[in-house]
Design an enzyme around this catalytic site. Structure first.
Site, short mmCIF file in Angstrom:
data_model
loop_
_atom_site.label_atom_id
_atom_site.label_comp_id
_atom_site.label_asym_id
_atom_site.label_seq_id
_atom_site.Cartn_x
_atom_site.Cartn_y
_atom_site.Cartn_z
CG ASP A 77 -2.29 0.54 0.97
OD1 ASP A 77 -2.42 1.36 0.04
OD2 ASP A 77 -3.24 0.21 1.72
CD GLU A 123 0.71 5.14 -7.30
OE1 GLU A 123 1.13 6.25 -7.58
OE2 GLU A 123 -0.17 4.56 -7.97
CD1 TRP A 124 -4.79 3.23 -3.23
CD2 TRP A 124 -3.77 5.09 -2.53
NE1 TRP A 124 -4.43 3.04 -1.92
CE2 TRP A 124 -3.80 4.18 -1.46
CE3 TRP A 124 -3.18 6.35 -2.33
CZ2 TRP A 124 -3.26 4.46 -0.21
CZ3 TRP A 124 -2.64 6.63 -1.09
CH2 TRP A 124 -2.68 5.70 -0.04
N GLY A 125 -3.16 4.67 -8.28
CA GLY A 125 -3.10 5.38 -9.55
C GLY A 125 -2.60 6.81 -9.42
CG ASP A 126 -2.51 8.85 -5.63
OD1 ASP A 126 -3.65 8.64 -6.12
OD2 ASP A 126 -2.33 9.10 -4.41
CG ASN A 127 2.87 8.99 -7.80
OD1 ASN A 127 3.28 10.13 -7.84
ND2 ASN A 127 2.43 8.41 -6.68
CG ASP A 176 -9.62 2.11 -0.63
OD1 ASP A 176 -8.64 2.02 -1.39
OD2 ASP A 176 -9.54 2.02 0.61
#
Ligand code: GLA
Length: 408
Positions: free
Chosen positions: A152, A185-189, A207
């Protein structure tokens, strides 16, 4: 003197070669998207060894294992403290037999065990993260017999994501046990643009939440319904980065967690078509027949597990109707007709009018003028061919799926 230099040089080369060998992920752990179960969506932090054991039993007894599900993944909150040597421990009240015994139990049932950690100092729920302990933690997971690591991105201020995830990839490789590396990594980068050689899948969103089109705000972050996640990553270029061994992860499934049957069916079909890992998030011990039938639908799972590994592409979006198409092995194609709207929809699809399908990213094309296909309906009975228009009635939030095969 000469032999000392030679010994030194050989040692250097061997050392360099073994380091270089670690600078890659384990291959062939996810030639098709991973299938399994994860504790988070239903149990949050309430994880313990007896529940996990029961879930492994339920995966076998429910027919999910036979349908292809393999991983039993413990999400956040299994952790205790680090010991004086820095080794991470389990929470001894929740996991009194220890993680190795739990892995043995899961392995004895022909399944695999997954675990969760975080690239930062602490996990999202505040437990010890792996920052600064990557190689030590990877060794511990390998000793325990872990097969899957979800990693995470909480508490990572000022950390470079490519560096952090690559460090853990190398640590896992060095520890020597094949462990699937699931980047969260939630697609942030934009992990799709750098993670192909780092992990086996990467989350593309925040999420998920079990609702059709809602956003649930938690202040500084939100949870997202099915359509919200779909629309957030509508950029068709994302699919070019996915393929055997490295997948876009649209987050864990919410099938059986409170949406309607039609919504669950559409959610499952979408995730299958998008080649997302299929990680169930419901309580497998008490699922309804409808939930089990959705999760174990072999025709839909076959779309996800198709060896060509090409993610579906959006073909048409007209009002509430969306059509996704997916090239499959052997010249087959899947066509998915989705009614996003709140009311029933009647639609006639004329193959002669929409005669061209072009997947330029992967070089797959159809011209229905030149090539006829037979089709079979998935989810329910029905057969036909592309010489006649297809008439569909779609209930609100429901889906129709066809598998097309070329007439030779
Ligand atoms: C993040 C992840 C979730 C879950 C929780 C656990 O929010 O995106 O999938 O793992 O952390 O705390």
């Amino acid at each position: 003197m000469r032999s000392t230099i030679l010994t030194w040089a050989t040692g250097f080369l061997v050392g360099w070669a073994s380091l270089a060998a670690n600078a890659e992920k384990f291959q062939h752990l996810a030639d098709t998207p991973a299938m399994g179960w994860n504790s988070w969506n239903t149990f949050d932090c309430n994880v313990d060894e007896s529940m996990i054991r029961e879930m492994a039993d339920a995966m076998v007894e429910s027919g999910m294992k036979a349908a292809g599900y393999e991983y039993i993944n413990i999400d956040d909150c299994w952790h205790g403290e680090r010991d004086v040597k820095g080794n991470i421990q389990v929470n001894k009240e929740r996991f009194p037999s220890g993680m190795k015994a739990l892995a043995d139990y899961v392995h004895q049932r022909g399944l695999k065990l997954g675990i969760y950690s975080d690239a930062g100092n602490t996990t999202c729920a505040g437990y010890p993260g792996s920052r600064g302990y990557e190689y030590q933690d990877a060794r511990t997971y390998a000793e325990w017999g872990i097969d899957y690591l979800k990693y995470d991105w909480c508490d990572t201020e000022n950390i470079n994501p490519i560096g952090a995830y690559t460090t853990m990839r190398d640590a896992l490789k060095r520890a020597g046990r094949p462990i699937l590396f699931s980047i969260c990594e939630w697609g942030d980068n934009q992990p799709w643009s750098w993670a192909q050689d780092v992990g086996h899948s990467w989350r593309v969103s925040g999420d998920i939440y079990p609702c059709w089109d809602c956003e649930l705000s938690w202040g500084s972050w939100s949870s997202w319904g099915v359509l919200k996640i779909l629309d957030m990553r509508a950029d068709e270029r994302l699919r070019q980065y996915a393929g055997p061994g490295h997948w876009n992860d649209y987050d864990m499934l919410e099938v059986g967690n409170g949406m309607t049957e039609a919504q669950d069916r559409s959610h499952f079909t979408l995730w299958a078509m998008l080649n997302s890992p299929l990680i169930a998030g419901n309580d497998l011990r008490n699922m309804s027949d409808a939930t089990r039938d959705i999760l174990t639908n072999r025709d839909i799972i076959a779309l996800n597990q198709d060896v060509l590994g090409v993610q579906a592409m959006k073909y048409l979006h007209q009002g509430e109707l969306m059509i996704y198409v997916k090239p499959l092995e052997g010249g087959d194609w899947a066509f998915m007709f989705l009614n996003r709207g709140d009311t029933p929809l009647s639609y006639t699809h004329d193959w002669a009018h929409h005669f061209e399908v072009k997947d330029d990213q992967f070089g797959h094309h159809i011209n229905f003028h030149d090539q006829q296909f037979t089709w079979r309906r998935l989810w329910r009975d029905g057969e036909g061919d592309t010489s006649k228009p297809l008439r569909l009635k779609l209930a609100a939030h429901d889906v129709a799926v066809l598998r097309l095969s070329p007439v030779r």
